[in-house]
Write a protein that holds these residues in place. Structure first.
Motif, mmCIF file in Angstrom:
data_model
loop_
_atom_site.group_PDB
_atom_site.id
_atom_site.type_symbol
_atom_site.label_atom_id
_atom_site.label_comp_id
_atom_site.label_asym_id
_atom_site.label_seq_id
_atom_site.Cartn_x
_atom_site.Cartn_y
_atom_site.Cartn_z
ATOM 1 N N THR A 188 -9.711 10.611 -0.497
ATOM 2 C CA THR A 188 -8.897 9.403 -0.490
ATOM 3 C C THR A 188 -7.468 9.838 -0.178
ATOM 4 O O THR A 188 -7.119 11.010 -0.355
ATOM 5 C CB THR A 188 -8.950 8.678 -1.847
ATOM 6 O OG1 THR A 188 -8.106 7.521 -1.801
ATOM 7 C CG2 THR A 188 -8.480 9.572 -2.984
ATOM 8 N N ALA A 189 -6.636 8.905 0.268
ATOM 9 C CA ALA A 189 -5.247 9.256 0.599
ATOM 10 C C ALA A 189 -4.311 9.121 -0.587
ATOM 11 O O ALA A 189 -3.199 9.620 -0.539
ATOM 12 C CB ALA A 189 -4.730 8.380 1.737
ATOM 13 N N GLN A 190 -4.765 8.444 -1.629
ATOM 14 C CA GLN A 190 -3.861 8.204 -2.749
ATOM 15 C C GLN A 190 -4.645 8.208 -4.053
ATOM 16 O O GLN A 190 -5.655 7.511 -4.181
ATOM 17 C CB GLN A 190 -3.114 6.884 -2.576
ATOM 18 C CG GLN A 190 -1.775 6.855 -3.273
ATOM 19 C CD GLN A 190 -0.824 5.810 -2.711
ATOM 20 O OE1 GLN A 190 -1.067 5.249 -1.658
ATOM 21 N NE2 GLN A 190 0.255 5.560 -3.403
ATOM 22 N N GLN B 56 -8.068 1.286 0.995
ATOM 23 C CA GLN B 56 -8.523 2.038 2.172
ATOM 24 C C GLN B 56 -10.005 1.782 2.463
ATOM 25 O O GLN B 56 -10.408 1.616 3.609
ATOM 26 C CB GLN B 56 -8.334 3.530 1.935
ATOM 27 C CG GLN B 56 -6.916 3.956 1.676
ATOM 28 C CD GLN B 56 -6.889 5.342 1.063
ATOM 29 O OE1 GLN B 56 -6.941 6.327 1.794
ATOM 30 N NE2 GLN B 56 -6.844 5.422 -0.247
ATOM 31 N N TYR C 115 -5.074 3.513 6.168
ATOM 32 C CA TYR C 115 -4.370 4.225 5.119
ATOM 33 C C TYR C 115 -3.449 3.270 4.343
ATOM 34 O O TYR C 115 -3.070 2.205 4.865
ATOM 35 C CB TYR C 115 -3.541 5.357 5.723
ATOM 36 C CG TYR C 115 -4.314 6.624 5.995
ATOM 37 C CD1 TYR C 115 -4.439 7.609 5.004
ATOM 38 C CD2 TYR C 115 -4.909 6.865 7.228
ATOM 39 C CE1 TYR C 115 -5.140 8.780 5.241
ATOM 40 C CE2 TYR C 115 -5.619 8.044 7.477
ATOM 41 C CZ TYR C 115 -5.728 8.991 6.477
ATOM 42 O OH TYR C 115 -6.422 10.153 6.709
ATOM 43 N N LEU D 180 -7.204 13.977 -4.876
ATOM 44 C CA LEU D 180 -7.588 13.326 -3.608
ATOM 45 C C LEU D 180 -8.985 13.671 -3.119
ATOM 46 O O LEU D 180 -9.585 12.904 -2.373
ATOM 47 C CB LEU D 180 -6.578 13.685 -2.515
ATOM 48 C CG LEU D 180 -5.125 13.252 -2.753
ATOM 49 C CD1 LEU D 180 -4.271 13.617 -1.532
ATOM 50 C CD2 LEU D 180 -5.017 11.761 -3.044
ATOM 51 N N HIS E 61 -13.118 10.672 5.201
ATOM 52 C CA HIS E 61 -12.044 9.995 4.474
ATOM 53 C C HIS E 61 -12.453 8.582 4.113
ATOM 54 O O HIS E 61 -13.314 7.973 4.767
ATOM 55 C CB HIS E 61 -10.782 9.972 5.349
ATOM 56 C CG HIS E 61 -9.539 9.653 4.590
ATOM 57 N ND1 HIS E 61 -9.081 8.362 4.425
ATOM 58 C CD2 HIS E 61 -8.677 10.447 3.912
ATOM 59 C CE1 HIS E 61 -7.978 8.392 3.699
ATOM 60 N NE2 HIS E 61 -7.709 9.630 3.374
ATOM 61 N N VAL F 141 -6.799 15.112 7.478
ATOM 62 C CA VAL F 141 -6.687 13.898 6.671
ATOM 63 C C VAL F 141 -5.319 13.942 6.000
ATOM 64 O O VAL F 141 -4.682 15.000 5.928
ATOM 65 C CB VAL F 141 -7.816 13.771 5.629
ATOM 66 C CG1 VAL F 141 -9.152 13.547 6.307
ATOM 67 C CG2 VAL F 141 -7.865 14.985 4.710
ATOM 68 N N TYR F 142 -4.879 12.795 5.453
ATOM 69 C CA TYR F 142 -3.498 12.670 4.983
ATOM 70 C C TYR F 142 -3.466 12.097 3.570
ATOM 71 O O TYR F 142 -4.413 11.439 3.122
ATOM 72 C CB TYR F 142 -2.696 11.776 5.931
ATOM 73 C CG TYR F 142 -2.747 12.241 7.365
ATOM 74 C CD1 TYR F 142 -1.789 13.123 7.863
ATOM 75 C CD2 TYR F 142 -3.760 11.817 8.219
ATOM 76 C CE1 TYR F 142 -1.842 13.569 9.176
ATOM 77 C CE2 TYR F 142 -3.820 12.254 9.539
ATOM 78 C CZ TYR F 142 -2.865 13.129 10.009
ATOM 79 O OH TYR F 142 -2.926 13.584 11.307
ATOM 80 N N GLY F 143 -2.349 12.329 2.895
ATOM 81 C CA GLY F 143 -2.205 11.837 1.536
ATOM 82 C C GLY F 143 -0.817 11.295 1.264
ATOM 83 O O GLY F 143 0.164 11.680 1.912
ATOM 84 N N ARG G 4 4.266 13.345 0.734
ATOM 85 C CA ARG G 4 3.272 13.134 1.782
ATOM 86 C C ARG G 4 2.512 14.437 1.975
ATOM 87 O O ARG G 4 3.049 15.529 1.755
ATOM 88 C CB ARG G 4 3.921 12.690 3.099
ATOM 89 C CG ARG G 4 4.737 11.407 2.990
ATOM 90 C CD ARG G 4 3.884 10.179 2.753
ATOM 91 N NE ARG G 4 4.671 8.956 2.742
ATOM 92 C CZ ARG G 4 5.123 8.348 1.638
ATOM 93 N NH1 ARG G 4 4.862 8.874 0.441
ATOM 94 N NH2 ARG G 4 5.810 7.235 1.713
#
Length: 469
Positions: A63-65, A74, A80, A253, A276, A316-318, A334
Motif C-alpha cells: 500500500t502507499a500509505q 487506493q 495513489y 507498507l 500495489h 512502487v511509491y509511498g 515520500r
C-alpha cells in the motif's frame, strides 16, 4: 452460452457464470510478519494459512500509505492517495474520482461493502448494497455482518464484487494476560521490548485479536465453499502494518496479499512480483472483461495470477502525511521502492527545517515542532532491502550508493509531479493543511501538547485549503 446458470443445492443457489465473483477480505492493522504463512509460527492464522495453501501468496505487495482511509481509497479508485485526494486520514476522495462502484457496475457487477467503510463521499462510493459492522457481545470490536453476507451469497443472481472489511485486529484488543516473551515473535525494531510487560500484554491482546479475525475469515470461506463455485476470486489482505503505522517503512507498507481462484490459480504457489493496492481495481476490471482507463495509476496483475513471471512495476511509491491525525504534526515523507532499494525523503527533517521557514512566525513554530518531534529522522534514507529487509542501515550518505540514490530521487520527484503533490523540492514549501473541524495543530488535546502561547494562533489563510475537503 448464457451469462449464468442457477444450480440448485440443498443449501441454496450457487452461480455458475462466465464472469467470476470477486471477494476481497480486508483486515485492519496487521503486520505482514504476523501470519503463519509469512513465517511467524507464534501466531494463529489458520484461515489465511489455508488460503495460501489453496492459492497464491505474494511477498512484495504494497500500500502507499500506512493508515486506514488513504490505504482503502487506493483499493477502491486505482489511484495513489495524492491523486485520488485521500492522502490524510479521515479525508475525502476527490468528487471527480470514479471508484470501483462505478467501474464494475458498468461491467454488469453488483459492488457490495460488508463491514468498515472509512471512505467518503457517497457520491464516489455508491455501493449496490452496504452492511455495517455488527456489535458482538463479549468482543472488543464489532464483527463483520456474517448473516447478511451468507444471505447474499446464497441468493446472488448476477456476478458481484464484495469487499468484506473487518475491524480486526485493530485495537481495542482483548484483555488477556501477558505471556513470556518466548510466546511472541520479535524483530529488529521491537527486540528491545522483550522485558517490557506493558508491551507483552499489548502483544497478547493483538495476537488474540488476530485469532478472532481468522475465526470470522473461516466463517466466510466456509460460506464461499458452500454457496459458490470454483470461479470465485478470493483475496485476503490487511490495510497496513500496525508496527509501521503512519510511516513509509516496509513494516507499515508491505502488506499480506493472498489470492485463491481455484479455476485459474495453482494451489500453493508463490510470487515475489512487485504489486500495489492501486493494481487491484485494474485487475478487477480486466477480470470482468473491461479495459482499465489510462488515468488509473495501477496495472492489472491478472497474468501474474495465471502464472506469468513478468514484472508489471519497476517502482512502487509511498506517502506519509502526519497532519489530520490524532497526534498531528508537520512531518511529511515520500518514498520510492524497487525490489532491491528504497529511498525516503523526510521533507521536514531537523537537518533542513530552517529552509522550510517563511515570514509567518506562527506557521514557523508548528513547522519547527514537527521537525523536533522526529528529531532523529534524517533528511534522506536509502536501504538495500535485499540485504537489510528491516531497514536498519541507512546508506544515504555512503558515496558508493550516490548514483543509486540520485536515480531513485529523480524518479520519485517525477512521480510526485505527476501526482499533483503538494510538496516539491522548492525551498520554503512546507504547507499546513486545513484539517476541518478536527485535529487542528493549534489545539490542545490528549494527543497534542503545545505551549499555551500557540493555541488558536493559526488563521484560515495560514493553511493550504483543499477545495474538495
Amino acid at each position: 452460452m448464457p451469462l449464468y446458470l442457477a444450480l440448485f443445492f440443498n443449501t441454496g443457489f450457487a452461480i455458475a457464470q462466465e464472469k467470476p465473483n470477486i471477494i476481497f477480505f480486508l483486515a485492519d492493522d496487521q503486520n505482514i510478519t504476523d501470519y503463519g504463512c509469512y513465517g511467524n509460527d507464534k501466531v494463529k492464522t489458520p484461515g489465511v494459512d489455508r488460503l495460501a495453501k489453496e492459492g497464491m501468496i505474494f511477498y512484495n505487495a504494497f500500500t502507499a500509505q500506512a493508515i486506514c482511509a488513504p490505504s482503502r481509497s487506493q483499493l477502491f479508485t486505482g489511484n495513489y492517495p495524492l491523486k485520488n485526494g485521500c492522502f490524510m486520514n479521515h479525508a475525502k476522495t476527490k468528487p471527480t474520482m470514479k471508484s470501483v462502484t462505478t467501474r464494475l457496475t458498468a461491467l454488469g457487477y453488483e459492488v457490495v461493502l460488508a463491514g468498515k467503510s472509512h471512505v467518503q463521499p457517497s457520491s464516489v462510493y455508491h455501493w449496490s448494497k452496504e452492511w455495517q459492522p455488527v456489535k458482538t457481545e463479549g468482543k472488543p470490536r464489532a464483527y463483520i455482518p456474517l448473516d447478511s453476507i451468507a444471505d447474499y451469497l446464497k441468493n446472488a443472481e448476477k456476478p458481484f464484487c464484495m469487499f468484506i472489511t473487518s475491524k480486526y485486529p485493530h485495537g481495542k484488543y482483548f484483555d488477556v494476560p501477558a505471556k513470556s516473551a518466548d510466546n511472541y515473535t520479535f524483530f529488529p525494531y521491537d527486540n528491545k521490548q522483550k522485558d517490557n510487560q506493558d508491551y507483552l500484554k499489548k502483544l497478547a491482546g493483538y495476537y488474540r485479536n488476530i485469532e478472532e479475525d481468522n475465526i470470522q475469515l473461516d466463517h466466510v470461506l466456509n460460506m464461499v465453499d458452500q454457496y459458490l463455485g470454483d470461479n470465485t476470486l478470493f483475496i485476503y489482505s490487511a490495510d497496513h502494518g500496525v508496527n509501521g503505522k503512519y510511516t513509509v517503512y516496509d513494516r507499515g507498507l508491505n502488506v499480506p496479499f493472498v489470492v485463491r481462484w481455484p479455476k485459474e490459480i495453482k494451489a500453493n504457489t508463490k510470487s515475489d512480483a512487485l504489486v500495489h493496492y492501486t493494481d487491484v481495481l485494474p485487475t478487477f476490471i480486466d477480470i470482468a472483461g473491461g479495459k482499465a482507463p489510462k488515468e488509473l495509476d495501477g496495472k492489472s496483475f491478472l497474468k501474474i495470477l495465471k502464472g506469468s513471471k513478468k514484472e508489471i512495476h519497476q517502482y512502487v511509491y509511498g506517502v506519509r502525511t502526519s497532519q489530520n491525525i490524532l497526534a498531528a504534526s508537520v512531518s511529511p515523507s515520500r518514498m520510492i521502492r524497487s525490489k532491491k532499494y528504497k529511498y525516503i525523503r523526510n521533507f521536514n527533517s531537523v537537518e533542513v527545517v530552517d529552509q522550510n521557514l517563511g515570514d509567518n512566525e506562527a506557521v514557523n513554530a508548528f513547522i519547527k515542532m514537527g521537525a523536533l518531534k522526529f528529531k532523529n529522522l534524517p533528511f534522506e534514507e536509502l536501504y538495500d532491502i535485499e540485504k537489510d529487509p528491516f531497514e536498519q542501515v541507512n546508506l544515504a550518505k555512503d558515496p558508493k550508493y550516490s548514483k543509486t540514490k540520485d536515480q531513485l530521487a529523480k524518479a520519485m520527484f517525477e512521480w510526485m509531479k505527476n501526482q499533483g503533490d503538494i510538496l516539491d523540492d522548492t525551498e520554503g514549501n512546507m504547507p499546513l493543511i486545513h484539517p476541518g473541524k478536527r485535529f487542528r495543530l493549534d489545539q490542545q488535546s490528549k494527543y497534542i501538547d503545545i505551549p499555551d502561547s500557540l493555541v488558536n494562533t493559526l488563521k484560515k489563510e495560514d493553511y493550504l485549503t483543499l477545495d474538495y475537503l
